[in-house]
Write a protein that holds these residues in place. Structure first.
Motif, PDB file in Angstrom:
ATOM      1  N   VAL A 295      44.066 -51.795   4.844  1.00 20.59           N
ATOM      2  CA  VAL A 295      43.451 -51.720   6.097  1.00 20.59           C
ATOM      3  C   VAL A 295      42.796 -50.497   6.022  1.00 20.59           C
ATOM      4  O   VAL A 295      43.442 -49.513   5.994  1.00 20.59           O
ATOM      5  N   TRP A 296      41.511 -50.186   6.005  1.00 19.79           N
ATOM      6  CA  TRP A 296      40.811 -49.040   6.022  1.00 19.79           C
ATOM      7  C   TRP A 296      40.572 -48.638   7.569  1.00 19.79           C
ATOM      8  O   TRP A 296      39.939 -49.259   8.203  1.00 19.79           O
ATOM      9  N   MET A 297      41.018 -47.230   7.933  1.00 20.79           N
ATOM     10  CA  MET A 297      40.443 -46.550   9.022  1.00 20.79           C
ATOM     11  C   MET A 297      40.340 -45.064   8.551  1.00 20.79           C
ATOM     12  O   MET A 297      40.811 -44.793   7.908  1.00 20.79           O
ATOM     13  N   ASP A 298      39.153 -44.468   9.085  1.00 26.89           N
ATOM     14  CA  ASP A 298      38.728 -43.167   8.627  1.00 26.89           C
ATOM     15  C   ASP A 298      39.710 -42.194   9.260  1.00 26.89           C
ATOM     16  O   ASP A 298      40.556 -42.587  10.069  1.00 26.89           O
ATOM     17  N   GLY A 299      39.559 -40.852   8.928  1.00 27.45           N
ATOM     18  CA  GLY A 299      40.551 -39.966   9.673  1.00 27.45           C
ATOM     19  C   GLY A 299      40.795 -39.930  11.159  1.00 27.45           C
ATOM     20  O   GLY A 299      41.734 -39.903  11.713  1.00 27.45           O
ATOM     21  N   GLU A 300      39.477 -40.042  11.763  1.00 25.56           N
ATOM     22  CA  GLU A 300      39.735 -39.790  13.315  1.00 25.56           C
ATOM     23  C   GLU A 300      40.168 -41.178  13.963  1.00 25.56           C
ATOM     24  O   GLU A 300      41.042 -41.275  14.792  1.00 25.56           O
ATOM     25  N   ALA A 301      40.010 -42.367  13.538  1.00 26.20           N
ATOM     26  CA  ALA A 301      40.514 -43.649  13.936  1.00 26.20           C
ATOM     27  C   ALA A 301      41.777 -43.784  13.525  1.00 26.20           C
ATOM     28  O   ALA A 301      42.715 -44.094  14.168  1.00 26.20           O
ATOM     29  N   THR A 302      42.355 -43.194  12.181  1.00 26.50           N
ATOM     30  CA  THR A 302      43.756 -43.119  11.901  1.00 26.50           C
ATOM     31  C   THR A 302      44.583 -42.218  13.040  1.00 26.50           C
ATOM     32  O   THR A 302      45.560 -42.673  13.565  1.00 26.50           O
ATOM     33  N   ALA A 303      43.897 -41.089  13.325  1.00 29.79           N
ATOM     34  CA  ALA A 303      44.609 -40.242  14.272  1.00 29.79           C
ATOM     35  C   ALA A 303      44.755 -40.903  15.583  1.00 29.79           C
ATOM     36  O   ALA A 303      45.795 -40.664  16.181  1.00 29.79           O
ATOM     37  N   ALA A 304      43.732 -41.457  15.951  1.00 30.66           N
ATOM     38  CA  ALA A 304      43.848 -42.182  17.413  1.00 30.66           C
ATOM     39  C   ALA A 304      44.872 -43.441  17.386  1.00 30.66           C
ATOM     40  O   ALA A 304      45.804 -43.629  18.153  1.00 30.66           O
ATOM     41  N   TYR A 305      44.844 -44.285  16.114  1.00 27.74           N
ATOM     42  CA  TYR A 305      45.820 -45.349  16.226  1.00 27.74           C
ATOM     43  C   TYR A 305      47.301 -44.680  16.145  1.00 27.74           C
ATOM     44  O   TYR A 305      48.211 -45.326  16.757  1.00 27.74           O
ATOM     45  N   LEU A 306      47.557 -43.622  15.308  1.00 28.27           N
ATOM     46  CA  LEU A 306      48.971 -43.008  15.260  1.00 28.27           C
ATOM     47  C   LEU A 306      49.490 -42.444  16.577  1.00 28.27           C
ATOM     48  O   LEU A 306      50.411 -42.654  16.905  1.00 28.27           O
ATOM     49  N   GLU A 307      48.462 -41.866  17.017  1.00 27.13           N
ATOM     50  CA  GLU A 307      48.835 -41.471  18.594  1.00 27.13           C
ATOM     51  C   GLU A 307      49.201 -42.514  19.569  1.00 27.13           C
ATOM     52  O   GLU A 307      50.415 -42.378  20.357  1.00 27.13           O
ATOM     53  N   THR A 308      48.729 -43.696  19.532  1.00 26.28           N
ATOM     54  CA  THR A 308      49.084 -44.852  20.181  1.00 26.28           C
ATOM     55  C   THR A 308      50.349 -45.472  19.760  1.00 26.28           C
ATOM     56  O   THR A 308      51.585 -45.715  20.505  1.00 26.28           O
ATOM     57  N   ALA A 309      50.586 -45.647  18.501  1.00 25.64           N
ATOM     58  CA  ALA A 309      51.705 -46.001  17.800  1.00 25.64           C
ATOM     59  C   ALA A 309      52.922 -45.346  18.169  1.00 25.64           C
ATOM     60  O   ALA A 309      54.002 -45.600  18.326  1.00 25.64           O
ATOM     61  N   GLN A 310      52.823 -43.957  18.073  1.00 25.01           N
ATOM     62  CA  GLN A 310      53.804 -42.795  18.413  1.00 25.01           C
ATOM     63  C   GLN A 310      54.343 -43.146  19.874  1.00 25.01           C
ATOM     64  O   GLN A 310      55.492 -43.020  20.238  1.00 25.01           O
ATOM     65  N   GLU A 311      53.397 -43.277  20.742  1.00 28.38           N
ATOM     66  CA  GLU A 311      53.462 -43.305  22.271  1.00 28.38           C
ATOM     67  C   GLU A 311      54.508 -44.639  22.442  1.00 28.38           C
ATOM     68  O   GLU A 311      55.485 -44.435  23.121  1.00 28.38           O
ATOM     69  N   ARG A 312      54.061 -45.803  21.975  1.00 31.42           N
ATOM     70  CA  ARG A 312      54.791 -47.026  21.911  1.00 31.42           C
ATOM     71  C   ARG A 312      56.027 -46.963  21.407  1.00 31.42           C
ATOM     72  O   ARG A 312      57.238 -47.360  22.075  1.00 31.42           O
ATOM     73  N   ALA A 313      56.434 -46.419  20.235  1.00 35.31           N
ATOM     74  CA  ALA A 313      57.615 -46.374  19.567  1.00 35.31           C
ATOM     75  C   ALA A 313      58.403 -45.528  20.231  1.00 35.31           C
ATOM     76  O   ALA A 313      59.675 -45.754  20.443  1.00 35.31           O
ATOM     77  N   PHE A 314      58.115 -44.349  20.676  1.00 38.34           N
ATOM     78  CA  PHE A 314      58.924 -43.529  21.593  1.00 38.34           C
ATOM     79  C   PHE A 314      59.562 -44.067  22.622  1.00 38.34           C
ATOM     80  O   PHE A 314      60.580 -43.919  23.179  1.00 38.34           O
ATOM     81  N   ALA A 315      58.590 -44.939  23.619  1.00 35.97           N
ATOM     82  CA  ALA A 315      59.058 -45.611  24.584  1.00 35.97           C
ATOM     83  C   ALA A 315      60.027 -46.623  24.363  1.00 35.97           C
ATOM     84  O   ALA A 315      61.092 -46.769  25.128  1.00 35.97           O
ATOM     85  N   LEU A 316      59.803 -47.411  23.454  1.00 38.33           N
ATOM     86  CA  LEU A 316      60.707 -48.341  22.780  1.00 38.33           C
ATOM     87  C   LEU A 316      62.140 -47.924  22.205  1.00 38.33           C
ATOM     88  O   LEU A 316      63.301 -48.258  22.633  1.00 38.33           O
TER      89      LEU A 316
END
Length: 328
Positions: A295-316
């Motif tokens: 799955v390709w995402m550019d740098g900006e999209a990757t940064a946004a994806y990781l921010e969301t993933a981190q928030e969700r993971a930390f909550a879990l």
């Protein structure tokens, strides 16, 4: 000619010449081989997938990309090396869930901050899978659950590090299914984890389909279920946990980053080259053959994806800590 007129002409020439100078610098880059830091052991799923990707990227960049395996602290040692490297565009690294979520959450490595990374794009995004060896007695997820209930605490599920990307899904699954199992870490990566499964050292493995793919393709292992919202394209006949009544959705990713401070034109050049890899028929064929979940995402999209993933993971993770299912 007045001094004022002469000054204006000189300044105009400098301004007009600036883009040409930057353009020439961009065209000259890269002029030598790149170093690719791999924070997991050689032969594991991430190492195999990312070496494959880098081989194709070499064709796009016209230089070599030399992979260095720097392991330890659930990928934290290698990632820290990447963070502290010169941001000259000649050092890049492959990062996973553990690099960007587990290590910072548990503060496993001093001086470690994801703010010191510049994301260049994603290569894979894939759900967690529960895998057993081909000669195991369990053909379905429910059979594994029933066996675990019949022998509390006796069956084992492997991961690549306590509190990591594959451990947390297994904990969440066990909690949802109401079973008690042993969680066995293999911090050197999915290579040793896979070997432990095939040798009978562990009963099941929590990992990606791509990491288990060599064993699956060889008929040595099978997937009982995947933790995606939808079925994995690499294993279309395998049901999701949600289909089977267990609301467990987890997944991993592999992304590429450079040290923060990389020149914008170098970042752009790398992102363009990496994106071009996904357009190569040879790469697409290889991705399909290996089930890597490309799955390709550019740098900006990757940064946004990781921010969301981190928030969700930390909550879990915080929730699991509160329940006493995870230690911090």
């Amino acid at each position: 000619m007045s001094n004022l007129t002469m000054t204006r002409r000189i300044l105009a020439g400098l301004v007009l010449g600036l883009p040409l100078t930057l353009g020439a610098q961009a065209q000259d880059y890269p002029s030598k081989d790149l170093v690719h830091i791999m924070p997991w052991s050689a032969g594991g799923g991430t190492d195999t997938v990312m070496r494959t990707f880098m081989n194709f990227a070499e064709q796009q960049l016209g230089v070599g990309i030399n992979t260095q395996n720097i392991t330890g602290a659930q990928s934290g040692i290698g990632t820290l090396r990447l963070m502290k490297a010169r941001p000259d565009g000649y050092t890049i690294g492959s990062l996973t869930w553990d690099s960007l979520i587990t290590v910072p959450y548990y503060e496993l490595v001093p001086g470690y901050s994801t703010e010191e990374l510049a994301y260049l794009g994603s290569v894979t995004v894939h759900p967690t899978a529960l895998v057993v060896s081909a000669d195991s007695p369990w053909k379905t997820l429910q059979e594994f659950i029933d066996a675990a209930k019949a022998a509390p605490g006796e069956l084992s599920i492997s991961n690549v590090g306590s509190g990591g990307v594959w451990h947390l899904p297994a904990l969440d699954f066990a909690n949802e299914a109401g079973i008690e199992v042993q969680h066995i870490p293999y911090p050197d990566g999915s290579g040793p984890q896979r070997e432990a499964l095939l040798s009978g050292e562990t009963d099941a493995a929590s990992l990606s389909v791509s990491a288990a793919y060599p064993a699956i393709e060889a008929g040595q292992a099978r997937v009982l279920a995947v933790m995606g919202d939808e079925r994995d394209e690499a294993a279309p006949d395998v049901p999701t946990f949600k289909e089977l009544g267990y609301d467990v959705v987890w997944g991993g990713f592999r992304v590429i980053a450079a040290p923060a401070g990389i020149a914008p034109e170098h970042s752009q050049r790398l992102q363009e080259a990496f994106a071009a890899v996904f357009e190569m028929p040879e790469f697409q064929a290889r991705a399909e053959e290996t089930g890597m979940g490309a799955v390709w995402m550019d740098g900006e999209a990757t940064a946004a994806y990781l921010e969301t993933a981190q928030e969700r993971a930390f909550a879990l993770m915080d929730n699991l800590v509160e329940q006493g299912l995870l230690e911090k």
